[in-house]
Design a protein around this motif. Structure first.
Motif, short mmCIF file in Angstrom:
data_model
loop_
_atom_site.label_atom_id
_atom_site.label_comp_id
_atom_site.label_asym_id
_atom_site.label_seq_id
_atom_site.Cartn_x
_atom_site.Cartn_y
_atom_site.Cartn_z
N THR A 254 72.42 -10.61 18.58
CA THR A 254 71.41 -10.84 17.56
C THR A 254 70.13 -11.36 18.19
O THR A 254 70.14 -12.00 19.25
CB THR A 254 71.91 -11.84 16.51
OG1 THR A 254 72.02 -13.14 17.12
CG2 THR A 254 73.26 -11.44 15.94
N PRO A 344 71.61 -9.48 9.14
CA PRO A 344 71.71 -8.01 9.16
C PRO A 344 71.24 -7.39 7.84
O PRO A 344 71.51 -7.92 6.76
CB PRO A 344 73.21 -7.77 9.36
CG PRO A 344 73.73 -9.03 9.96
CD PRO A 344 72.89 -10.13 9.40
N LEU A 346 71.67 -4.47 5.31
CA LEU A 346 72.65 -3.47 4.91
C LEU A 346 72.14 -2.58 3.79
O LEU A 346 72.88 -1.79 3.21
CB LEU A 346 73.95 -4.16 4.48
CG LEU A 346 74.59 -5.06 5.55
CD1 LEU A 346 75.84 -5.75 5.00
CD2 LEU A 346 74.95 -4.27 6.80
N PRO A 356 77.50 0.16 9.21
CA PRO A 356 77.51 -1.29 9.16
C PRO A 356 77.88 -1.84 7.78
O PRO A 356 78.64 -2.82 7.67
CB PRO A 356 76.07 -1.66 9.54
CG PRO A 356 75.63 -0.55 10.43
CD PRO A 356 76.24 0.68 9.80
N ARG A 357 77.37 -1.24 6.74
CA ARG A 357 77.68 -1.70 5.38
C ARG A 357 79.17 -1.49 5.07
O ARG A 357 79.84 -2.37 4.50
CB ARG A 357 76.81 -0.97 4.37
CG ARG A 357 77.02 -1.40 2.92
CD ARG A 357 76.03 -0.68 2.01
NE ARG A 357 76.13 0.77 2.13
CZ ARG A 357 75.07 1.59 2.17
NH1 ARG A 357 73.84 1.10 2.09
NH2 ARG A 357 75.23 2.89 2.28
N ASP A 360 81.26 -4.07 6.96
CA ASP A 360 81.15 -5.38 6.31
C ASP A 360 82.05 -5.42 5.08
O ASP A 360 82.78 -6.40 4.87
CB ASP A 360 79.69 -5.62 5.92
CG ASP A 360 79.49 -6.93 5.19
OD1 ASP A 360 79.41 -7.97 5.87
OD2 ASP A 360 79.44 -6.92 3.95
N TRP A 382 79.04 -2.06 16.08
CA TRP A 382 78.89 -2.32 14.65
C TRP A 382 80.00 -3.26 14.15
O TRP A 382 79.74 -4.11 13.30
CB TRP A 382 78.91 -1.00 13.89
CG TRP A 382 77.62 -0.24 13.96
CD1 TRP A 382 76.36 -0.76 14.02
CD2 TRP A 382 77.46 1.19 13.98
NE1 TRP A 382 75.42 0.26 14.08
CE2 TRP A 382 76.06 1.45 14.05
CE3 TRP A 382 78.35 2.26 13.95
CZ2 TRP A 382 75.56 2.76 14.08
CZ3 TRP A 382 77.84 3.55 13.98
CH2 TRP A 382 76.47 3.79 14.05
N GLN A 385 78.97 -6.71 15.20
CA GLN A 385 77.81 -7.22 14.47
C GLN A 385 78.10 -7.48 13.00
O GLN A 385 77.48 -8.37 12.41
CB GLN A 385 76.66 -6.22 14.59
CG GLN A 385 76.08 -6.06 15.97
CD GLN A 385 75.07 -4.93 16.03
OE1 GLN A 385 75.08 -4.01 15.21
NE2 GLN A 385 74.17 -4.98 17.01
N HIS A 386 79.01 -6.72 12.38
CA HIS A 386 79.09 -6.72 10.92
C HIS A 386 80.45 -7.06 10.34
O HIS A 386 80.54 -7.26 9.12
CB HIS A 386 78.65 -5.35 10.39
CG HIS A 386 77.27 -4.97 10.81
ND1 HIS A 386 76.14 -5.57 10.26
CD2 HIS A 386 76.81 -4.09 11.74
CE1 HIS A 386 75.06 -5.05 10.83
NE2 HIS A 386 75.44 -4.15 11.72
N CYS A 387 81.49 -7.12 11.13
CA CYS A 387 82.81 -7.43 10.59
C CYS A 387 83.07 -8.92 10.58
O CYS A 387 82.65 -9.65 11.47
CB CYS A 387 83.92 -6.73 11.39
SG CYS A 387 84.13 -5.00 10.95
#
Length: 553
Positions: A254, A344, A346, A356-357, A360, A382, A385-387
Protein backbone atom coordinates in the motif's frame (compact mmCIF):
# COMPACT_ATOMS: atom_id res chain seq x y z
CA UNK A 1 10.48 -56.10 10.36
CA UNK A 2 12.19 -54.83 7.24
CA UNK A 3 13.51 -51.35 6.48
CA UNK A 4 10.28 -50.19 4.87
CA UNK A 5 8.24 -51.35 7.86
CA UNK A 6 10.72 -49.62 10.17
CA UNK A 7 10.17 -46.40 8.26
CA UNK A 8 6.38 -46.64 8.56
CA UNK A 9 6.70 -47.53 12.24
CA UNK A 10 8.77 -44.38 12.78
CA UNK A 11 6.23 -42.26 10.85
CA UNK A 12 3.49 -43.55 13.16
CA UNK A 13 5.64 -42.76 16.21
CA UNK A 14 6.04 -39.21 14.92
CA UNK A 15 2.25 -38.82 14.88
CA UNK A 16 2.08 -38.71 11.09
CA UNK A 17 -1.51 -39.14 9.89
CA UNK A 18 -1.17 -38.41 6.15
CA UNK A 19 1.47 -38.87 3.49
CA UNK A 20 1.20 -37.56 -0.06
CA UNK A 21 2.77 -39.52 -2.84
CA UNK A 22 2.91 -41.56 -6.01
CA UNK A 23 4.31 -45.13 -6.13
CA UNK A 24 7.02 -46.61 -8.33
CA UNK A 25 9.53 -49.44 -8.42
CA UNK A 26 12.19 -48.11 -6.05
CA UNK A 27 9.71 -47.09 -3.32
CA UNK A 28 7.41 -50.11 -3.65
CA UNK A 29 8.42 -51.81 -0.35
CA UNK A 30 7.32 -48.68 1.56
CA UNK A 31 3.97 -48.76 -0.23
CA UNK A 32 3.59 -52.42 0.75
CA UNK A 33 4.27 -51.52 4.39
CA UNK A 34 1.73 -48.68 4.28
CA UNK A 35 -1.05 -51.22 3.62
CA UNK A 36 -0.79 -52.33 7.25
CA UNK A 37 -0.60 -48.81 8.70
CA UNK A 38 -3.32 -46.43 9.91
CA UNK A 39 -1.52 -43.61 8.08
CA UNK A 40 -3.67 -42.36 5.20
CA UNK A 41 -1.82 -42.22 1.92
CA UNK A 42 -3.12 -39.55 -0.47
CA UNK A 43 -2.53 -40.52 -4.08
CA UNK A 44 -1.88 -37.38 -6.09
CA UNK A 45 -1.60 -37.39 -9.89
CA UNK A 46 1.88 -35.80 -10.06
CA UNK A 47 4.71 -35.89 -7.54
CA UNK A 48 5.06 -32.10 -7.56
CA UNK A 49 1.56 -31.94 -6.13
CA UNK A 50 2.59 -34.38 -3.39
CA UNK A 51 5.35 -32.05 -2.22
CA UNK A 52 3.17 -28.93 -2.45
CA UNK A 53 0.28 -30.58 -0.59
CA UNK A 54 2.67 -31.76 2.12
CA UNK A 55 4.10 -28.22 2.31
CA UNK A 56 0.63 -26.79 3.03
CA UNK A 57 -0.19 -29.59 5.48
CA UNK A 58 3.01 -28.78 7.38
CA UNK A 59 2.36 -25.04 7.50
CA UNK A 60 -1.09 -25.57 8.99
CA UNK A 61 -0.20 -28.35 11.44
CA UNK A 62 3.21 -26.90 12.38
CA UNK A 63 4.52 -30.44 11.94
CA UNK A 64 6.48 -31.78 8.97
CA UNK A 65 4.35 -32.71 6.00
CA UNK A 66 5.47 -35.94 4.35
CA UNK A 67 5.74 -36.73 0.63
CA UNK A 68 6.80 -39.97 -1.05
CA UNK A 69 8.19 -40.63 -4.52
CA UNK A 70 10.15 -43.23 -6.37
CA UNK A 71 13.65 -42.72 -7.73
CA UNK A 72 14.63 -40.85 -10.88
CA UNK A 73 11.73 -38.84 -12.34
CA UNK A 74 9.65 -39.33 -9.21
CA UNK A 75 12.37 -37.67 -7.16
CA UNK A 76 12.99 -34.86 -9.65
CA UNK A 77 9.27 -34.11 -9.75
CA UNK A 78 9.47 -33.38 -6.01
CA UNK A 79 12.24 -30.79 -6.45
CA UNK A 80 10.03 -27.73 -7.06
CA UNK A 81 7.96 -28.52 -3.98
CA UNK A 82 11.07 -29.05 -1.85
CA UNK A 83 12.47 -25.71 -3.05
CA UNK A 84 9.13 -24.07 -2.30
CA UNK A 85 9.26 -25.35 1.28
CA UNK A 86 12.87 -24.17 1.63
CA UNK A 87 12.11 -20.65 0.44
CA UNK A 88 9.06 -20.28 2.70
CA UNK A 89 10.51 -22.20 5.68
CA UNK A 90 7.82 -24.90 5.69
CA UNK A 91 8.52 -28.12 7.64
CA UNK A 92 8.69 -31.01 5.16
CA UNK A 93 10.14 -34.53 5.04
CA UNK A 94 10.58 -35.86 1.51
CA UNK A 95 11.16 -39.62 1.26
CA UNK A 96 12.47 -40.99 -2.02
CA UNK A 97 13.16 -44.50 -3.18
CA UNK A 98 16.60 -45.19 -4.61
CA UNK A 99 18.13 -47.97 -6.68
CA UNK A 100 19.78 -50.78 -4.68
CA UNK A 101 23.10 -49.92 -3.08
CA UNK A 102 25.03 -52.45 -5.22
CA UNK A 103 24.19 -50.51 -8.41
CA UNK A 104 24.54 -46.96 -7.07
CA UNK A 105 26.74 -44.97 -9.43
CA UNK A 106 26.23 -47.27 -12.41
CA UNK A 107 23.49 -45.30 -14.18
CA UNK A 108 20.98 -47.98 -13.30
CA UNK A 109 17.38 -47.67 -14.45
CA UNK A 110 15.81 -44.59 -12.83
CA UNK A 111 18.95 -43.85 -10.82
CA UNK A 112 19.40 -40.22 -9.83
CA UNK A 113 21.65 -38.52 -7.31
CA UNK A 114 18.72 -36.82 -5.58
CA UNK A 115 20.99 -36.24 -2.56
CA UNK A 116 23.19 -34.00 -4.72
CA UNK A 117 20.36 -32.48 -6.74
CA UNK A 118 18.53 -31.23 -3.64
CA UNK A 119 21.52 -30.26 -1.51
CA UNK A 120 21.08 -26.48 -2.00
CA UNK A 121 17.36 -26.57 -1.12
CA UNK A 122 17.18 -28.71 2.03
CA UNK A 123 18.17 -28.25 5.65
CA UNK A 124 19.72 -31.72 5.60
CA UNK A 125 19.85 -34.88 3.48
CA UNK A 126 20.21 -38.55 4.36
CA UNK A 127 21.15 -41.49 2.14
CA UNK A 128 20.42 -44.48 4.37
CA UNK A 129 22.65 -47.51 3.78
CA UNK A 130 22.05 -49.42 7.04
CA UNK A 131 18.55 -50.88 7.57
CA UNK A 132 18.97 -50.56 11.34
CA UNK A 133 19.37 -46.80 10.90
CA UNK A 134 16.14 -46.25 8.97
CA UNK A 135 13.91 -45.48 11.97
CA UNK A 136 16.45 -43.32 13.82
CA UNK A 137 17.20 -41.40 10.62
CA UNK A 138 13.50 -40.69 10.09
CA UNK A 139 13.19 -39.36 13.64
CA UNK A 140 16.23 -37.15 13.13
CA UNK A 141 14.78 -35.87 9.86
CA UNK A 142 11.56 -34.85 11.59
CA UNK A 143 13.46 -33.06 14.35
CA UNK A 144 15.61 -31.13 11.89
CA UNK A 145 12.59 -30.15 9.80
CA UNK A 146 10.81 -28.82 12.91
CA UNK A 147 13.37 -27.05 14.98
CA UNK A 148 14.78 -23.56 14.65
CA UNK A 149 13.84 -22.15 11.28
CA UNK A 150 11.67 -24.93 9.78
CA UNK A 151 12.42 -26.39 6.38
CA UNK A 152 12.63 -29.49 4.19
CA UNK A 153 14.70 -32.62 4.87
CA UNK A 154 15.34 -35.42 2.35
CA UNK A 155 15.56 -39.12 3.22
CA UNK A 156 16.77 -41.27 0.29
CA UNK A 157 16.20 -45.02 0.74
CA UNK A 158 17.81 -47.62 -1.53
CA UNK A 159 15.44 -50.44 -2.36
CA UNK A 160 17.58 -53.16 -0.79
CA UNK A 161 17.69 -51.19 2.47
CA UNK A 162 13.91 -51.05 2.45
CA UNK A 163 13.70 -54.85 2.00
CA UNK A 164 16.44 -55.94 4.42
CA UNK A 165 15.72 -56.98 8.03
CA UNK A 166 15.75 -53.94 10.29
CA UNK A 167 15.54 -53.07 13.95
CA UNK A 168 13.82 -50.09 15.58
CA UNK A 169 15.49 -50.64 18.93
CA UNK A 170 16.52 -47.35 20.51
CA UNK A 171 14.85 -45.28 17.79
CA UNK A 172 12.47 -42.66 19.21
CA UNK A 173 11.13 -39.23 18.55
CA UNK A 174 13.82 -36.72 19.50
CA UNK A 175 12.80 -33.80 21.74
CA UNK A 176 13.29 -30.46 20.05
CA UNK A 177 16.14 -28.28 21.17
CA UNK A 178 14.81 -25.28 23.08
CA UNK A 179 15.11 -21.91 21.39
CA UNK A 180 17.69 -19.84 23.21
CA UNK A 181 16.56 -16.60 24.89
CA UNK A 182 17.86 -13.39 23.38
CA UNK A 183 20.84 -11.56 24.85
CA UNK A 184 19.70 -9.41 27.83
CA UNK A 185 22.26 -6.74 26.96
CA UNK A 186 20.75 -6.53 23.48
CA UNK A 187 17.32 -6.01 24.99
CA UNK A 188 18.65 -3.08 27.01
CA UNK A 189 20.10 -1.48 23.86
CA UNK A 190 16.85 -2.11 21.99
CA UNK A 191 14.80 -0.45 24.74
CA UNK A 192 17.09 2.58 24.57
CA UNK A 193 16.50 2.88 20.82
CA UNK A 194 12.74 2.46 21.25
CA UNK A 195 12.61 5.12 23.94
CA UNK A 196 14.58 7.56 21.79
CA UNK A 197 12.63 6.99 18.57
CA UNK A 198 10.06 9.52 17.40
CA UNK A 199 8.85 7.54 14.38
CA UNK A 200 9.26 3.82 15.15
CA UNK A 201 7.73 1.24 12.82
CA UNK A 202 7.38 -2.53 13.13
CA UNK A 203 8.23 -4.50 9.98
CA UNK A 204 6.98 -8.06 10.52
CA UNK A 205 7.20 -11.19 8.41
CA UNK A 206 6.37 -14.86 8.25
CA UNK A 207 8.91 -15.78 10.91
CA UNK A 208 6.55 -14.56 13.63
CA UNK A 209 3.99 -17.28 12.93
CA UNK A 210 6.72 -19.91 12.40
CA UNK A 211 8.01 -19.10 15.89
CA UNK A 212 4.49 -19.54 17.35
CA UNK A 213 4.74 -15.94 18.49
CA UNK A 214 1.57 -14.46 16.98
CA UNK A 215 -0.12 -13.82 20.33
CA UNK A 216 3.06 -12.35 21.78
CA UNK A 217 3.39 -10.14 18.72
CA UNK A 218 -0.18 -8.87 19.02
CA UNK A 219 0.34 -8.19 22.72
CA UNK A 220 3.51 -6.23 21.88
CA UNK A 221 1.66 -4.08 19.35
CA UNK A 222 -1.20 -3.42 21.78
CA UNK A 223 1.20 -2.54 24.59
CA UNK A 224 3.53 -0.35 22.53
CA UNK A 225 1.12 1.28 20.09
CA UNK A 226 3.83 1.23 17.41
CA UNK A 227 2.45 1.25 13.84
CA UNK A 228 3.09 -1.93 11.88
CA UNK A 229 3.63 -3.03 8.28
CA UNK A 230 3.94 -6.65 7.17
CA UNK A 231 5.28 -8.70 4.32
CA UNK A 232 3.12 -11.00 2.19
CA UNK A 233 3.84 -13.86 4.59
CA UNK A 234 3.14 -11.67 7.61
CA UNK A 235 -0.42 -10.82 6.57
CA UNK A 236 -2.84 -11.80 9.30
CA UNK A 237 -0.53 -10.94 12.19
CA UNK A 238 -2.95 -8.07 12.79
CA UNK A 239 -6.50 -7.73 11.48
CA UNK A 240 -6.60 -5.44 8.46
CA UNK A 241 -8.86 -3.00 10.36
CA UNK A 242 -6.52 -2.87 13.38
CA UNK A 243 -5.63 0.68 14.38
CA UNK A 244 -1.87 -0.01 14.29
CA UNK A 245 -1.82 -1.94 11.01
CA UNK A 246 -0.73 0.31 8.15
CA UNK A 247 -0.63 -2.34 5.39
CA UNK A 248 1.58 -4.64 3.37
CA UNK A 249 4.83 -3.11 2.18
CA UNK A 250 6.80 -3.70 -0.97
CA UNK A 251 6.33 -3.92 -4.74
CA UNK A 252 2.54 -4.22 -4.51
CA UNK A 253 2.28 -2.83 -1.00
CA UNK A 254 0.00 0.00 0.00
CA UNK A 255 1.04 3.60 -0.48
CA UNK A 256 0.50 4.09 3.26
CA UNK A 257 2.82 1.23 4.25
CA UNK A 258 5.59 2.21 1.85
CA UNK A 259 5.44 5.88 2.79
CA UNK A 260 5.57 5.02 6.49
CA UNK A 261 8.63 2.81 5.96
CA UNK A 262 10.43 5.59 4.14
CA UNK A 263 9.61 8.14 6.85
CA UNK A 264 10.39 6.10 9.97
CA UNK A 265 13.45 6.65 12.16
CA UNK A 266 13.50 3.16 13.72
CA UNK A 267 12.61 -0.19 12.16
CA UNK A 268 11.73 -3.02 14.53
CA UNK A 269 12.14 -6.00 12.20
CA UNK A 270 10.45 -9.15 13.53
CA UNK A 271 10.73 -12.42 11.65
CA UNK A 272 11.42 -10.73 8.31
CA UNK A 273 14.49 -10.85 6.09
CA UNK A 274 14.65 -7.67 3.96
CA UNK A 275 13.43 -9.60 0.92
CA UNK A 276 13.91 -7.79 -2.37
CA UNK A 277 10.16 -7.69 -3.13
CA UNK A 278 9.58 -5.98 0.23
CA UNK A 279 12.49 -3.53 0.19
CA UNK A 280 12.86 -2.96 -3.59
CA UNK A 281 15.94 -0.69 -3.93
CA UNK A 282 17.62 -1.85 -0.73
CA UNK A 283 20.06 1.04 -0.54
CA UNK A 284 17.13 3.50 -0.42
CA UNK A 285 14.95 1.46 1.96
CA UNK A 286 14.01 3.28 5.19
CA UNK A 287 16.99 5.62 4.70
CA UNK A 288 16.74 7.42 8.05
CA UNK A 289 16.00 4.35 10.17
CA UNK A 290 18.10 2.54 12.72
CA UNK A 291 17.34 -1.18 12.93
CA UNK A 292 16.43 -3.61 15.69
CA UNK A 293 16.29 -7.08 14.12
CA UNK A 294 14.62 -10.01 15.91
CA UNK A 295 14.88 -13.48 14.35
CA UNK A 296 15.48 -17.10 15.25
CA UNK A 297 17.90 -17.51 12.33
CA UNK A 298 21.21 -15.68 12.89
CA UNK A 299 21.99 -16.04 9.18
CA UNK A 300 19.26 -13.54 8.30
CA UNK A 301 20.33 -10.81 10.73
CA UNK A 302 22.76 -8.46 9.06
CA UNK A 303 22.68 -10.39 5.78
CA UNK A 304 21.18 -7.56 3.74
CA UNK A 305 20.88 -4.61 6.13
CA UNK A 306 23.15 -3.97 9.10
CA UNK A 307 21.33 -4.11 12.43
CA UNK A 308 22.06 -1.65 15.23
CA UNK A 309 20.75 -4.27 17.66
CA UNK A 310 20.68 -8.03 16.91
CA UNK A 311 18.21 -10.08 18.93
CA UNK A 312 18.64 -13.75 18.04
CA UNK A 313 16.46 -16.36 19.72
CA UNK A 314 13.00 -16.73 21.19
CA UNK A 315 10.74 -14.09 19.64
CA UNK A 316 7.87 -14.35 22.13
CA UNK A 317 9.99 -13.60 25.19
CA UNK A 318 11.89 -10.85 23.38
CA UNK A 319 8.68 -9.12 22.33
CA UNK A 320 7.35 -9.32 25.88
CA UNK A 321 10.56 -7.73 27.18
CA UNK A 322 10.25 -4.86 24.69
CA UNK A 323 6.61 -4.10 25.48
CA UNK A 324 5.67 -0.76 26.94
CA UNK A 325 3.68 2.21 25.70
CA UNK A 326 5.58 4.65 23.51
CA UNK A 327 4.67 8.32 23.49
CA UNK A 328 4.38 8.87 19.76
CA UNK A 329 0.85 10.27 19.20
CA UNK A 330 1.79 12.50 16.25
CA UNK A 331 3.47 9.62 14.42
CA UNK A 332 0.55 7.28 15.05
CA UNK A 333 -1.81 9.90 13.69
CA UNK A 334 0.30 10.32 10.55
CA UNK A 335 0.28 6.58 9.88
CA UNK A 336 -3.49 6.37 10.47
CA UNK A 337 -4.08 9.28 8.10
CA UNK A 338 -1.96 7.64 5.41
CA UNK A 339 -3.92 4.41 5.76
CA UNK A 340 -7.26 6.22 5.58
CA UNK A 341 -6.25 8.06 2.43
CA UNK A 342 -5.08 4.87 0.73
CA UNK A 343 -8.13 2.68 1.34
CA UNK A 344 -8.72 0.31 -1.59
CA UNK A 345 -11.24 1.45 -4.16
CA UNK A 346 -13.74 -1.23 -5.05
CA UNK A 347 -16.14 1.02 -6.98
CA UNK A 348 -15.07 -0.22 -10.38
CA UNK A 349 -17.33 1.36 -13.00
CA UNK A 350 -17.37 -1.41 -15.58
CA UNK A 351 -20.08 -4.08 -16.07
CA UNK A 352 -17.66 -6.98 -15.71
CA UNK A 353 -16.48 -8.85 -12.64
CA UNK A 354 -13.93 -6.84 -10.66
CA UNK A 355 -11.56 -9.31 -9.02
CA UNK A 356 -10.56 -7.18 -5.99
CA UNK A 357 -14.21 -6.56 -5.11
CA UNK A 358 -15.10 -10.23 -5.52
CA UNK A 359 -12.17 -11.33 -3.34
CA UNK A 360 -13.14 -8.84 -0.64
CA UNK A 361 -16.71 -10.17 -0.70
CA UNK A 362 -15.79 -13.83 -0.61
CA UNK A 363 -13.29 -13.52 2.25
CA UNK A 364 -15.79 -11.56 4.33
CA UNK A 365 -18.50 -14.13 3.64
CA UNK A 366 -16.36 -17.12 4.67
CA UNK A 367 -15.11 -15.37 7.82
CA UNK A 368 -12.56 -16.59 10.33
CA UNK A 369 -12.90 -20.26 9.38
CA UNK A 370 -11.45 -19.67 5.91
CA UNK A 371 -8.13 -21.07 4.69
CA UNK A 372 -6.91 -19.33 1.55
CA UNK A 373 -4.75 -21.46 -0.75
CA UNK A 374 -3.49 -19.01 -3.33
CA UNK A 375 -1.67 -19.50 -6.58
CA UNK A 376 0.86 -17.12 -8.13
CA UNK A 377 0.11 -14.18 -10.41
CA UNK A 378 -2.04 -11.06 -10.34
CA UNK A 379 -4.65 -12.86 -8.27
CA UNK A 380 -2.01 -13.57 -5.60
CA UNK A 381 -1.46 -9.86 -5.14
CA UNK A 382 -5.19 -9.11 -5.20
CA UNK A 383 -5.69 -11.70 -2.44
CA UNK A 384 -2.96 -10.03 -0.39
CA UNK A 385 -4.43 -6.57 -0.94
CA UNK A 386 -8.14 -7.30 -0.58
CA UNK A 387 -8.83 -10.51 1.34
CA UNK A 388 -9.56 -10.61 5.03
CA UNK A 389 -6.86 -12.83 6.57
CA UNK A 390 -7.48 -13.64 10.25
CA UNK A 391 -4.05 -15.18 10.94
CA UNK A 392 -0.90 -15.85 8.90
CA UNK A 393 -1.13 -19.63 9.15
CA UNK A 394 -4.32 -19.77 7.04
CA UNK A 395 -2.88 -17.71 4.18
CA UNK A 396 -1.16 -20.36 2.05
CA UNK A 397 0.84 -18.64 -0.66
CA UNK A 398 4.12 -19.35 -2.41
CA UNK A 399 6.06 -16.29 -1.35
CA UNK A 400 9.77 -16.88 -1.90
CA UNK A 401 9.74 -19.20 -4.92
CA UNK A 402 6.56 -17.91 -6.56
CA UNK A 403 5.46 -21.38 -7.65
CA UNK A 404 2.68 -21.39 -10.21
CA UNK A 405 0.54 -24.47 -9.62
CA UNK A 406 0.84 -24.22 -5.82
CA UNK A 407 -2.79 -23.35 -5.10
CA UNK A 408 -4.70 -26.54 -5.87
CA UNK A 409 -2.26 -29.00 -4.21
CA UNK A 410 -2.03 -26.64 -1.23
CA UNK A 411 -5.82 -26.65 -0.95
CA UNK A 412 -5.74 -30.47 -0.90
CA UNK A 413 -3.20 -30.47 1.90
CA UNK A 414 -5.21 -27.85 3.78
CA UNK A 415 -8.50 -29.72 3.49
CA UNK A 416 -6.91 -32.83 4.99
CA UNK A 417 -4.97 -30.94 7.68
CA UNK A 418 -7.94 -28.87 8.89
CA UNK A 419 -11.14 -30.59 7.71
CA UNK A 420 -13.38 -28.45 9.90
CA UNK A 421 -12.45 -25.23 8.07
CA UNK A 422 -13.54 -23.83 4.71
CA UNK A 423 -10.78 -24.08 2.09
CA UNK A 424 -10.81 -21.70 -0.87
CA UNK A 425 -8.30 -22.06 -3.68
CA UNK A 426 -7.83 -18.76 -5.54
CA UNK A 427 -6.12 -19.43 -8.84
CA UNK A 428 -5.65 -18.08 -12.34
CA UNK A 429 -6.06 -19.61 -15.76
CA UNK A 430 -2.28 -19.84 -16.12
CA UNK A 431 -1.59 -21.26 -12.67
CA UNK A 432 -4.34 -23.87 -12.53
CA UNK A 433 -3.13 -25.50 -15.73
CA UNK A 434 0.17 -26.28 -14.00
CA UNK A 435 -1.49 -28.86 -11.71
CA UNK A 436 -5.06 -29.12 -12.97
CA UNK A 437 -4.82 -32.93 -12.86
CA UNK A 438 -5.25 -32.63 -9.08
CA UNK A 439 -8.96 -32.00 -9.59
CA UNK A 440 -9.04 -35.79 -9.86
CA UNK A 441 -7.48 -36.00 -6.38
CA UNK A 442 -10.09 -33.61 -5.00
CA UNK A 443 -12.81 -35.79 -6.48
CA UNK A 444 -11.32 -39.10 -5.31
CA UNK A 445 -11.14 -38.01 -1.68
CA UNK A 446 -14.33 -35.97 -1.72
CA UNK A 447 -12.54 -32.87 -0.44
CA UNK A 448 -14.87 -29.86 -0.07
CA UNK A 449 -12.41 -27.49 -1.72
CA UNK A 450 -13.92 -24.38 -3.29
CA UNK A 451 -12.02 -23.08 -6.32
CA UNK A 452 -12.26 -19.48 -7.51
CA UNK A 453 -10.63 -19.40 -10.94
CA UNK A 454 -9.95 -15.87 -12.22
CA UNK A 455 -9.60 -16.16 -15.99
CA UNK A 456 -8.18 -13.24 -17.98
CA UNK A 457 -7.12 -15.45 -20.89
CA UNK A 458 -3.47 -14.51 -20.43
CA UNK A 459 -0.48 -14.67 -18.14
CA UNK A 460 -1.65 -11.54 -16.36
CA UNK A 461 1.37 -10.49 -14.35
CA UNK A 462 3.77 -11.13 -17.24
CA UNK A 463 1.42 -9.21 -19.53
CA UNK A 464 1.33 -6.30 -17.07
CA UNK A 465 5.12 -6.10 -16.94
CA UNK A 466 5.39 -6.31 -20.72
CA UNK A 467 2.84 -3.51 -21.02
CA UNK A 468 4.58 -1.23 -18.51
CA UNK A 469 8.26 -2.01 -18.99
CA UNK A 470 8.63 -3.54 -22.47
CA UNK A 471 6.63 -1.04 -24.55
CA UNK A 472 3.62 -3.38 -24.72
CA UNK A 473 5.59 -5.82 -26.84
CA UNK A 474 3.56 -8.83 -25.74
CA UNK A 475 5.39 -12.12 -25.99
CA UNK A 476 3.87 -15.56 -25.28
CA UNK A 477 1.24 -14.43 -22.79
CA UNK A 478 -1.88 -15.24 -24.81
CA UNK A 479 -4.04 -17.99 -23.24
CA UNK A 480 -7.19 -17.25 -25.22
CA UNK A 481 -7.28 -20.90 -26.29
CA UNK A 482 -7.90 -22.03 -22.73
CA UNK A 483 -10.22 -25.00 -22.37
CA UNK A 484 -13.78 -24.56 -21.15
CA UNK A 485 -12.97 -24.80 -17.46
CA UNK A 486 -16.55 -25.58 -16.45
CA UNK A 487 -16.71 -28.53 -18.81
CA UNK A 488 -13.23 -29.65 -17.78
CA UNK A 489 -14.09 -29.57 -14.08
CA UNK A 490 -17.35 -31.41 -14.65
CA UNK A 491 -15.55 -34.05 -16.72
CA UNK A 492 -13.39 -34.68 -13.66
CA UNK A 493 -16.45 -34.89 -11.41
CA UNK A 494 -16.32 -31.38 -9.91
CA UNK A 495 -19.49 -29.23 -10.06
CA UNK A 496 -18.75 -25.90 -11.72
CA UNK A 497 -20.37 -22.67 -12.88
CA UNK A 498 -19.31 -19.51 -14.72
CA UNK A 499 -19.77 -15.80 -14.03
CA UNK A 500 -18.90 -12.84 -16.27
CA UNK A 501 -20.80 -9.82 -14.90
CA UNK A 502 -20.58 -7.69 -11.79
CA UNK A 503 -24.22 -8.41 -10.95
CA UNK A 504 -23.34 -12.11 -10.63
CA UNK A 505 -20.68 -11.61 -7.96
CA UNK A 506 -22.94 -11.80 -4.90
CA UNK A 507 -24.68 -14.95 -6.12
CA UNK A 508 -21.33 -16.59 -6.87
CA UNK A 509 -20.17 -15.99 -3.30
CA UNK A 510 -23.41 -17.49 -1.97
CA UNK A 511 -23.05 -20.58 -4.17
CA UNK A 512 -19.47 -21.15 -3.07
CA UNK A 513 -20.40 -20.72 0.59
CA UNK A 514 -23.43 -23.00 0.37
CA UNK A 515 -21.77 -25.83 -1.55
CA UNK A 516 -21.16 -28.88 0.62
CA UNK A 517 -18.63 -30.51 -1.66
CA UNK A 518 -15.99 -29.33 -4.11
CA UNK A 519 -17.09 -26.55 -6.46
CA UNK A 520 -15.35 -24.49 -9.11
CA UNK A 521 -16.38 -20.94 -10.00
CA UNK A 522 -14.96 -19.95 -13.38
CA UNK A 523 -14.80 -16.17 -13.26
CA UNK A 524 -14.09 -14.31 -16.48
CA UNK A 525 -12.30 -10.99 -15.87
CA UNK A 526 -10.98 -8.17 -18.03
CA UNK A 527 -7.51 -9.04 -19.39
CA UNK A 528 -6.56 -5.34 -19.29
CA UNK A 529 -6.84 -5.05 -15.50
CA UNK A 530 -3.55 -4.47 -13.70
CA UNK A 531 -2.48 -4.74 -10.07
CA UNK A 532 -2.02 -1.35 -8.43
CA UNK A 533 -0.09 0.16 -6.79
CA UNK A 534 3.23 -1.00 -8.20
CA UNK A 535 6.81 -0.05 -7.42
CA UNK A 536 8.83 -0.53 -10.63
CA UNK A 537 11.73 -3.00 -10.37
CA UNK A 538 14.93 -1.37 -9.21
CA UNK A 539 13.13 1.70 -7.83
CA UNK A 540 12.70 2.79 -4.22
CA UNK A 541 9.45 2.54 -2.27
CA UNK A 542 9.00 6.28 -2.91
CA UNK A 543 8.33 5.51 -6.57
CA UNK A 544 4.83 4.05 -6.84
CA UNK A 545 2.71 3.75 -9.94
CA UNK A 546 -0.94 4.19 -9.00
CA UNK A 547 -2.69 3.26 -12.21
CA UNK A 548 -5.09 5.18 -14.47
CA UNK A 549 -7.60 5.84 -11.69
CA UNK A 550 -4.99 7.57 -9.56
CA UNK A 551 -5.26 5.23 -6.61
CA UNK A 552 -5.20 1.62 -5.48
CA UNK A 553 -7.62 -0.84 -7.01
Amino acid sequence: MNGAQALVHALEAEGCTHVFGYPGGAIMPVYDALRDSPIEHVLVRHEQAAALAADAWGRLRREPGVCLATSGPGATNLVTGIANAAMDSAPLVAITGQVPTQVLGTDAFQELDVFGVTMPIVKHSFLVRDPDQVASTLHEAFAIAREGRPGPVLVDLPKDVQMAPASVEGAARRPLAATEPVDPAGLVRALDLLDAAERPLVYAGGGVAMASAVEAFRAFIEASGIPCVTTLKGLGLLPREHDAFVGMLGMHGTTAANASVQACDLLVVVGARFDDRATMALGEFAPAARVIHLDVDPGEVGKLRAADVRLIGDLASALAALSGRRSIPAWRDRCRARKASARPRLDHPGPGVFAPRLLDRVSEAFGDELILACDVGQHQMWVAQHCRIPEPRVHLSSGGLGTMGYGLPAAIGAALAEPERHVLCVTGDGSIMMNIQELATVKRYGLPVKILLLDNACLGLVRQWQELFFEARYSEIDLSDNPDFVELAEALGIPAFRIERADQEAEAVERLLAAEGPTLCHCVIDPRENVWPLVPPGQSLNTQMLGPRGGPS
